[in-house]
Structures are given as structure tokens and as C-alpha cells.
Design an enzyme around this catalytic site. Structure first.
Site, short mmCIF file in Angstrom:
data_model
loop_
_atom_site.label_atom_id
_atom_site.label_comp_id
_atom_site.label_asym_id
_atom_site.label_seq_id
_atom_site.Cartn_x
_atom_site.Cartn_y
_atom_site.Cartn_z
CD GLU A 1 -2.78 -1.33 2.40
OE1 GLU A 1 -2.74 -0.44 3.27
OE2 GLU A 1 -3.52 -2.33 2.50
CG ASN B 1 -0.36 -7.18 -1.25
OD1 ASN B 1 -0.91 -7.87 -2.11
ND2 ASN B 1 -0.85 -7.06 -0.01
CG HIS C 1 -9.55 -6.22 1.10
ND1 HIS C 1 -9.77 -7.37 1.83
CD2 HIS C 1 -8.23 -5.93 1.24
CE1 HIS C 1 -8.64 -7.75 2.40
NE2 HIS C 1 -7.68 -6.90 2.04
CD GLU D 1 -4.27 -8.20 1.93
OE1 GLU D 1 -5.16 -7.59 2.55
OE2 GLU D 1 -3.07 -7.85 1.94
CG ASP E 1 -12.30 -9.54 2.19
OD1 ASP E 1 -12.29 -8.55 1.41
OD2 ASP E 1 -11.82 -9.48 3.34
O1 LIG Z 1 -6.78 -8.44 11.79
C1 LIG Z 1 -6.70 -7.40 10.83
C2 LIG Z 1 -5.99 -7.88 9.58
O2 LIG Z 1 -6.74 -8.90 8.95
C3 LIG Z 1 -5.84 -6.72 8.63
O3 LIG Z 1 -5.10 -7.14 7.51
C4 LIG Z 1 -5.02 -6.16 6.46
C5 LIG Z 1 -6.31 -6.10 5.66
O4 LIG Z 1 -6.11 -5.64 4.34
C6 LIG Z 1 -4.98 -4.86 4.00
O5 LIG Z 1 -5.11 -3.53 4.39
C7 LIG Z 1 -6.38 -2.90 4.22
C8 LIG Z 1 -6.84 -2.94 2.78
O6 LIG Z 1 -8.08 -2.30 2.66
C9 LIG Z 1 -8.08 -0.92 3.07
O7 LIG Z 1 -9.38 -0.43 2.93
C10 LIG Z 1 -9.80 -0.25 1.58
C11 LIG Z 1 -10.31 1.17 1.41
O8 LIG Z 1 -10.79 1.31 0.08
C12 LIG Z 1 -11.87 0.44 -0.23
O9 LIG Z 1 -12.29 0.73 -1.56
C13 LIG Z 1 -11.41 -1.00 -0.16
O10 LIG Z 1 -12.50 -1.87 -0.43
C14 LIG Z 1 -10.86 -1.27 1.24
O11 LIG Z 1 -10.31 -2.59 1.29
C15 LIG Z 1 -7.65 -0.80 4.51
O12 LIG Z 1 -7.58 0.57 4.85
C16 LIG Z 1 -6.30 -1.48 4.71
O13 LIG Z 1 -5.95 -1.48 6.08
C17 LIG Z 1 -3.69 -5.34 4.59
O14 LIG Z 1 -2.78 -5.70 3.56
C18 LIG Z 1 -3.87 -6.49 5.55
O15 LIG Z 1 -2.69 -6.67 6.30
O16 LIG Z 1 -5.15 -5.66 9.27
C19 LIG Z 1 -5.80 -5.13 10.41
C20 LIG Z 1 -5.97 -6.23 11.44
O17 LIG Z 1 -6.71 -5.74 12.56
#
Ligand SMILES: O[C@@H]1[C@@H](O)[C@H](O[C@@H]2CO[C@@H](O[C@@H]3CO[C@@H](O[C@@H]4CO[C@@H](O)[C@H](O)[C@H]4O)[C@H](O)[C@H]3O)[C@H](O)[C@H]2O)OC[C@H]1O
Length: 396
Positions: free
Chosen positions: A152, A193, A229, A259, A261
Site C-alpha cells: 500500500e 501488494n 477487498h 486478500e 473477500d
Molecule cells: O486483523 C486485521 C488484519 O486482517 C488486517 O489485515 C489487512 C487487511 O487488508 C490490508 O489492508 C487494508 C486494505 O483495505 C483498506 O481499505 C480499503 C479502502 O478502500 C476500499 O475501496 C477497499 O475496499 C478497502 O479494502 C484498509 O484501509 C487497509 O488497512 C492489509 O494488507 C492487511 O494486512 O489488518 C488489520 C488487522 O486488525
């Protein structure tokens, strides 16, 4: 007049029941992919049924630690390294014969404060970053199929995120990070990533720019991880994803969905679960259509442990297994895209029919409502046991 009291009759019905064909990983490998996998996390591993399914290599040939290899977990204070939790997941992968995707080395989030709020110069932060990468990658040398070296680094418009690394080192932190990781484990695949790079646009172009930047520095970069995501009904189309993957692989790198989901606004409905299945299918199909898309990882397999509800208020049910570890329609969507088939056999299944003044009710027992696995009953802690499709019932 004959009066009937309410009686419960157990009737044997001849119903087709879904049986185990080839699972997700087996089907993916049969079509030339390296793996289908899932993220996991240490607290969940005490849940025996959860662990059993996670370790089922018919479905999962790869796992990713969701948190235990992040900087705050491994180097909470400078030059003090703690590998206990990460090792639990690495050891589990080895025991199960599953590939390990290692996640992640350089990320603006989940950083200890000594990094995020430290008083740095260009030279001191480069040294601290290189020290972190070298220690961690060396510790896991030979155990990681791939490392998410940088996570990111981009804003939505494709410019660089103003992380502590970018602020003190500039864009050079990216090639430095990749070169340092490559020196510590030359055999690990090294990935950039990110999220929202799954279809063409400024951010995807930014990720392509990062690939070229690292290559121009002469450092090794093997792949781009597309987090994926997604949101039910707003997931990029299969063709949009296919052409986007091709733009990355044209640069000479692999790609992977790392990742995946697909969340929804709760409560779930039959229509949302059906759309979710289609969305999963389209994404997996996009990977299947590109020979350099090596695999797909879902960000945990069950709604019981998904990160979504705690991060996105009011949203959830993003995984292919529900909270009771029962497969949802999404599973069938993924399997269909992998070219797998859900074989059906004719099996005797017991259905409970209640006869009385109110007439008879009967719920198909293809999948469970209140129990676990495929043999649960019709009892619901809340809601009513209703058929979702020809495969299973759910408490709604
Ligand atoms: O326990 C959890 C972990 O599972 C978590 O792992 C991270 C989850 O995803 C990755 O970081 C996130 C990716 O999505 C971002 O939000 C996006 C905002 O734009 C939207 O369009 C999109 O749909 C969203 O996904 C989050 O802001 C990111 O944090 C990261 O690679 C994993 O490590 O981490 C937090 C723990 O509490």
C-alpha cells in the site's frame, strides 16, 4: 372426529446431497495454478473445527499470516525481534505441506511508534528499514514462497502515500526494500501488494510504475499482489480484471489475488449471497485466464474470523464459509471458475416433518442450519431455517 396432536415424524427422503469433489486448491492446481489459499491469524488456531478446515489441503494449499509478521508484531522496539507468533503459522504451513505467503515487510500501517514517530534522517531510516528486512527475511529464509515486500505505497490517485518511508527516503525506499529482501532470501518471490488496483485506473497505473521503478534500479521484483477487498455488486467485471492483470504481466511479473473477500451491507439476503457468488466467480475466472496469475488467497475463509465487521461498520459476511463454517454459494462460484465440479450423489437424508392442526412444514437438510457441517438440524438460535438454494439451508 379424529383429533391429531402435534407429532414429529422423522421421514427418510431421497434427496441429492452435495458431496466432496475436488476442493478449491486441488481444482486450482489441476488447472495450472500454484495454489488456492487463505489468510489466518494466531487466536483462531485454538478453534479446532476452524483449524481442521484451514488445514484441509484439498481446499487450501497456501496460508498467509494476517498479522503476525507485521512490523509491530515482529520488531516492537528497535532491534528486538519476536518471531513466536509468526513461527506458529510458518510451522503450521510446513506441517500441512502448504505454501506460506509472508506478509508484510514495509507498510505504513501497524508500525510500532518508534518507526512511525521516530526522528529520522534519510540514512538512519534506510538503515532501520534494511535491518528490519534483513532480520525478518533471514529468519524465514526458505519458508516463504513469497514476501509482500511493500504494501500500500500508493494513494488512490496513484501518487505516493505520505508514509514515514516516503517522507524520509523518497521513492527509493521501494527498490532498496526489494533489493534488501532479495539479498536475504534469493529464492522468495518478491511482491508489491495493494488494494484498488484490480481494474484499470490511476492507482493500477501507479502500481505498474512501481514495478518499472524497481526494475530500473536493477532490483528483483517478481509479482504484484492485488488485495481484492471487494463489495458485493461493485466488484470489477471479469473483463475489466482480465485486462488489468494483463497490463501487469506484460511487465514481466507474476500476479496473484492476495486478500480476496467480498463484503456486503448486513443483513445478508439470498440475492446478496447469489451476487456474491457471481462476484467471486468473476474474480477467480480473471486469474484463471492469465497464465501468470499464480494463485488466489482469501482473507480468511470464514465470516467467523473475517476482519471486515470490525473495520467496515455494518458490513460483513465477506467470506465463502459462514460463521458456522458452512460453505456459502460463494464456494460454488469459486469452484465453478476453477473448473471444479460439485458432484452429487443420491443419499438418504432425514427430514423432520411436523404434522398437526397447523399442517406440515419441512426444511431441506442439504446443508446445515443449527449444527455444523452438512448434517446439522433445523434449529436456529435466531431466525428461521430456510432453504437458500438447492444445496443448503440457513438461519434467516
Ligand atoms: O486483523 C486485521 C488484519 O486482517 C488486517 O489485515 C489487512 C487487511 O487488508 C490490508 O489492508 C487494508 C486494505 O483495505 C483498506 O481499505 C480499503 C479502502 O478502500 C476500499 O475501496 C477497499 O475496499 C478497502 O479494502 C484498509 O484501509 C487497509 O488497512 C492489509 O494488507 C492487511 O494486512 O489488518 C488489520 C488487522 O486488525
Amino acid at each position: 372426529m379424529v383429533r391429531f396432536s402435534t407429532i414429529a415424524l422423522a421421514l427418510a427422503s431421497v434427496l441429492p446431497q452435495l458431496t466432496q469433489g475436488a476442493g478449491l486448491h486441488t481444482s486450482a492446481v489441476a488447472k495450472g495454478k500454484l495454489y488456492f489459499g487463505s489468510a489466518t491469524d494466531n487466536p483462531e488456531l485454538t478453534d479446532a473445527p476452524y483449524l481442521t478446515q484451514l488445514s484441509n489441503t484439498d481446499d487450501f494449499g497456501q496460508i498467509t499470516p494476517g498479522n503476525s509478521q507485521k512490523w509491530d508484531a515482529i520488531e516492537p522496539s528497535q532491534n528486538t525481534f519476536s518471531y513466536t507468533k509468526g513461527d506458529v503459522i510458518a510451522d503450521l504451513a510446513a506441517k500441512n505441506g502448504q505454501k506460506l505467503r509472508c506478509h508484510t515487510l514495509v507498510w505504513h500501517s501497524q508500525l510500532p511508534s518508534w518507526v512511525s514517530s521516530g526522528s529520522w534522517t534519510n540514512a538512519t531510516l534506510i538503515a532501520a528499514m534494511k535491518n528490519h528486512i534483513t532480520n525478518v527475511v533471514t529468519h524465514y529464509k526458505g519458508k516463504c514462497y513469497a514476501w509482500d515486500v511493500a504494501n500500500e505505497a500508493l494513494n488512490e490517485d496513484g501518487t505516493y502515500r505520505d508514509s514515514v518511508f516516503y517522507k524520509y527516503i523518497g521513492e527509493a525506499y521501494l527498490p532498496i526494500a526489494f533489493a534488501t529482501a532479495a539479498a536475504a532470501d534469493p529464492d522468495a518471490k518478491l511482491y508489491y501488494n495493494d488494494y484498488n488496483i484490480e481494474s484499470a485506473g490511476s492507482k493500477s497505473s501507479g502500481a505498474q510504475r512501481i514495478v518499472k521503478l524497481v526494475q530500473q534500479y536493477g532490483a528483483k521484483i517478481d509479482g504484484v499482489g492485488l488485495q481484492a477487498h471487494f463489495i458485493v455488486g461493485s466488484t470489477p467485471s471479469q473483463s475489466a480484471q482480465t485486462s488489468n492483470l494483463a497490463a501487469f504481466t506484460a511487465l514481466g511479473v507474476d500476479v496473484a489475488y492476495t486478500e480476496l473477500d467480498i463484503r456486503m451491507t448486513l443483513p445478508s439476503t439470498t440475492a446478496l449471497l447469489t451476487q456474491q457468488s457471481t462476484d467471486y466467480k468473476n474474480t477467480v475466472a480473471a486469474c484463471m485466464a492469465n497464465t501468470k496469475c499464480v494463485g488466489i488467497t482469501i482473507w480468511d475463509y470464514t465470516d467467523k474470523y473475517s476482519w471486515v465487521p470490525s473495520t467496515f461498520s455494518g458490513q460483513g459476511d465477506a467470506c465463502p464459509w459462514d460463521k458456522n463454517l458452512v460453505k456459502k454459494p460463494a464456494y460454488a462460484g469459486i469452484l465453478a471458475a476453477l473448473g471444479g465440479t460439485s458432484s452429487t450423489t443420491t443419499t438418504l437424508v432425514t427430514s423432520t416433518t411436523t404434522a398437526g392442526s397447523g399442517g406440515a412444514t419441512s426444511v431441506p437438510l442439504y446443508g446445515q442450519c443449527g449444527g455444523s457441517g452438512w448434517t446439522g438440524g433445523t434449529t436456529c438460535a435466531s431466525g428461521t431455517c430456510k432453504p437458500i438454494n438447492n444445496w443448503y439451508s440457513q438461519c434467516l
